[in-house]
Design a protein around this motif. Structure first.
Motif, PDB file in Angstrom:
ATOM      1  N   LEU A   1     -20.410 -47.585  15.229  1.00  0.00           N
ATOM      2  CA  LEU A   1     -20.962 -46.420  15.895  1.00  0.00           C
ATOM      3  C   LEU A   1     -19.888 -45.711  16.726  1.00  0.00           C
ATOM      4  N   GLN A   2     -19.970 -44.396  16.735  1.00  0.00           N
ATOM      5  CA  GLN A   2     -19.087 -43.593  17.569  1.00  0.00           C
ATOM      6  C   GLN A   2     -19.868 -43.143  18.797  1.00  0.00           C
ATOM      7  N   ARG A   3     -19.210 -43.212  19.934  1.00  0.00           N
ATOM      8  CA  ARG A   3     -19.888 -42.821  21.171  1.00  0.00           C
ATOM      9  C   ARG A   3     -20.011 -41.305  21.211  1.00  0.00           C
ATOM     10  N   LEU A   4     -21.183 -40.815  20.828  1.00  0.00           N
ATOM     11  CA  LEU A   4     -21.424 -39.384  20.738  1.00  0.00           C
ATOM     12  C   LEU A   4     -22.007 -38.804  22.010  1.00  0.00           C
ATOM     13  N   HIS A   5     -22.478 -39.643  22.918  1.00  0.00           N
ATOM     14  CA  HIS A   5     -23.097 -39.178  24.151  1.00  0.00           C
ATOM     15  C   HIS A   5     -22.172 -39.486  25.331  1.00  0.00           C
ATOM     16  N   THR A   6     -22.069 -38.542  26.242  1.00  0.00           N
ATOM     17  CA  THR A   6     -21.312 -38.718  27.476  1.00  0.00           C
ATOM     18  C   THR A   6     -22.218 -38.411  28.651  1.00  0.00           C
ATOM     19  N   ALA A   7     -22.450 -39.398  29.481  1.00  0.00           N
ATOM     20  CA  ALA A   7     -23.270 -39.247  30.685  1.00  0.00           C
ATOM     21  C   ALA A   7     -22.346 -39.228  31.890  1.00  0.00           C
ATOM     22  N   ARG A   8     -22.366 -38.123  32.618  1.00  0.00           N
ATOM     23  CA  ARG A   8     -21.554 -37.962  33.821  1.00  0.00           C
ATOM     24  C   ARG A   8     -22.487 -38.073  35.023  1.00  0.00           C
ATOM     25  N   VAL A   9     -22.472 -39.221  35.650  1.00  0.00           N
ATOM     26  CA  VAL A   9     -23.386 -39.530  36.741  1.00  0.00           C
ATOM     27  C   VAL A   9     -22.695 -39.198  38.053  1.00  0.00           C
TER      28      VAL A   9
END
Length: 662
Positions: free
Chosen positions: A325-333
């Protein structure tokens, strides 16, 4: 990113400068590599960085890109005044309301044509054509053409890419010949507001739930059917808990024969593929130890992870190897507040890493990044008694932000100075047209920080084991990020109070403590020392006050009470002892209780404590693999085999603009 057109000569000079930075130590080589790769992509296809950012942040339905970015703003309502929370919520909502898919598509088209054509582009005419004259269908069609042209420019020459975009430009403004653009100069195209959501942090597992729903959103039309269809049983329960769905046990009437299955209605389109019944063709193959350690090693730094298994095919057919899997989501907290909210973040991050070590889900799918915006609300001056009991003032509540400001001057000038400004902005009277303003100050600053702050500063998380006075009570385990404070606890009973008062009169205030610690010296050798003294308490600080790189040590300050006798009688004086250590044990030989407060948060206070142990918090994936390895070689004390390739300590990364500049 927002520049209308960057000359090729300037791009080449800056690119050469970034390459020369690669010969310097960190963080200069890291920043040079980051920006050199960006400039290389921008030189091949002008406007590609702008387009990629807008597509990942907006998730436009006309051009669904593989990457998705979202900014999560978390604020603790018990630590911030209600006015600040309401102002931030309204500003965030106003920034999202001002966005429209047509406006975002117009920005992408305008910037791409400006970057390719330069001075020959009529910016005002182009914007008027896209935002007013053209119907929505034509704007969407033109947007898709520009996106395809920019994304496909990697294998073509610069001239072919420019000619392709010039044809699109003439299709939009056919009546204006090239070169007849107004001479007022090119105007930059600002980036649309990113996808920002504001959350009041009221639940312990709220951060994890929001991240799960971001990675695996649930369609409204088929939430009960889609809920956790491809996930293990434990993950299905947790996904159900995120959305308030209940799971009930049902009696299975499946005979195991496919022809006995009743005819079923067609499910909804998004769930048709996921809701099919798949028969397993044999015994499931267990993953090898090498695959397991690769997962744990990748997950310890938040990226990476194990690829999920694909649905099995028919019996007798060999299964296809699953692609990673490729990390397609980026969560900037983004954490708003002071050191207390960062203490909650350390707890939540430790819980998330423990959950991922047991059952990986977010790690292979999500790039998780943390940011910190300090907020120092104006508070009335406390009375002297309260000030003596709680010595942490407003400035001391933002030690992490102060450290980041000393390490990174860009963070100091852009973010740290907001600490006292945000409460003032929240109390300002709002104008009637505030909801119509598209460039609100706070969302704009937070978006700039989240977009450009790419260099993390890693803070050591420390674990503490608390021993209680009651032998029947199990020890408590917790983590902290900034500091740990112990103080003498008031005796609840009259008998203990009188005994304590009589002993204090003879031996002085405080209590007897036995402290065992490993002292840190310049040679990095650890020497274990022990001392017994009478003290009123001790303070452990994990954030260095001066040294920018000394983040792995605890600075311990113990106040010792020294009794002296003379002709006038007994007198007592307080002497402060200070040393650095990485692990420490504290005991009360007389079993007199004391209190322990973590991260300056009165809500995280333990009472009736007679002992504690503090050490660097270990990465949960390391602990899991260490436990597995000791089953086969229990006599080994050092890390052997696959364990030595895993990071040992749990580090909390907080992004800045430049990292720690020496």
């Amino acid at each position: 990113l927002q520049a209308p057109c960057i000359p090729e000569e300037l791009c080449a000079r800056v690119y050469d400068f970034c390459k020369r930075l690669l010969t310097l130590p960190k963080p200069f080589c890291t920043i040079g590599l980051d920006y050199a790769s960006r400039l290389q992509l921008e030189r091949a296809a002008p406007g590609s960085l702008y387009q990629r950012m807008v597509l990942s942040e907006q998730s436009l339905p006309s051009a669904p890109g593989p990457f998705q970015d979202r900014i999560f703003i978390f604020a603790d309502p018990e630590l911030l005044p209600e006015a600040i929370c309401k102002a931030l919520a309204s500003d965030t909502e106003a920034a999202q309301v001002s966005q429209s898919p047509r406006g975002c598509m117009s920005c992408v088209v305008t910037h791409a044509l400006q970057a390719a054509l330069g001075d020959a582009c009529d910016t005002q005419g182009l914007r008027a054509r896209l935002q007013q004259a053209l119907p929505p269908g034509d704007v969407q069609r033109c947007f898709q053409q520009v996106v395809a042209a920019v994304q496909g420019a990697g294998g073509s020459a610069r001239g072919q890419h420019t000619a392709r975009l010039e044809r699109i430009y003439h299709g939009l403004l056919g009546s204006l010949p090239a070169g007849n653009a107004p001479q007022e100069g090119l105007q930059g195209t600002p980036l649309p507001n990113p996808n920002i959501s504001f959350h009041l942090w009221t639940e312990e597992e709220q951060l994890w739930k929001e991240l799960v729903l971001f990675v695996r959103p649930l369609p409204r039309s088929c939430e009960p059917e889609c809920l956790g269809q491809e996930e293990p049983a434990e993950m299905q329960e947790e996904l159900a808990g995120c959305c308030g769905h209940s799971r009930f046990s049902v009696l299975s009437t499946d005979s195991g024969i496919e022809r006995d299955l009743p005819a079923q209605e067609e499910p909804c389109a998004p769930c048709a593929e996921r809701s099919r019944l798949h028969r397993k063709g044999g015994i499931k193959k267990r993953p090898s130890p090498l695959d397991s350690v690769a997962l744990l090693q990748a997950g310890s730094a938040v990226p990476g992870g194990k690829p999920p298994g694909k649905p099995p095919g028919r019996a007798g057919t060999p299964p296809e190897p699953a692609a990673p899997l490729q990390r397609l989501h980026t969560a900037r907290v983004v954490l708003l507040g002071d050191d207390r909210v960062l203490g909650r973040l350390a707890q939540a991050f430790h819980s998330l890493r423990k959950r991922e070590a047991r059952r990986v889900f977010l790690t292979p799918r999500l790039d998780l990044q943390f940011y910190h915006v300090p907020v120092v609300p104006g508070q009335p001056q406390p009375p002297p008694a309260a000030a003596a009991a709680d010595p942490a003032g407003p400035e001391e509540l933002c030690e992490v932000a102060g450290y980041l400001g000393r390490a990174d001057p860009w963070y100091e000038s852009n973010i740290h100075t907001l600490g006292h400004m945000i409460p003032k902005l929240a109390t300002m009277p709002s104008s009637p047209s505030r909801a119509l303003v598209t460039d609100l100050f706070l969302p704009d600053v937070i978006a700039y920080y989240a977009r450009m702050g790419t260099q993390p500063v890693c803070f050591q998380v420390h674990s503490v084991k608390v021993l209680f006075q009651d032998p029947a009570q199990d020890p408590a385990e917790d983590v902290f990020l900034t500091e740990l404070l112990t103080q003498v606890q008031d005796s609840p009973s009259h008998r203990e109070l009188s005994t304590t008062k009589r002993k204090s009169t003879l031996e002085g205030p405080g209590m007897d403590l036995t402290v065992t610690y490993r002292r840190v010296v310049l040679s990095d050798r650890q020497k274990e020392l022990a001392l017994s003294l009478r003290s009123t308490g001790l303070l452990m600080k994990a954030i260095p006050a001066e040294e920018p790189r000394d983040l792995g040590c605890l600075t311990v300050t113990i106040t010792e009470i020294i009794r002296t006798s003379n002709l006038a009688g007994r007198s007592f004086s307080a002497v402060a002892h200070r040393f650095k250590t990485r692990s420490i044990r504290v005991r009360s030989p007389e079993q007199r209780p004391f209190t322990v407060r973590l991260d300056k948060d009165s809500r995280r206070t333990y009472r009736d404590v007679v002992g504690l142990e503090v050490s660097p918090c270990l990465e949960p994936s390391y602990c899991l693999q260490k436990t597995r390895s000791t089953k086969f070689s229990p006599q080994e004390t050092e890390d052997v085999g696959l364990v030595k390739f895993l990071p040992k300590s749990l580090l909390l990364p907080i992004n800045t603009f430049a990292g720690v500049i020496p």
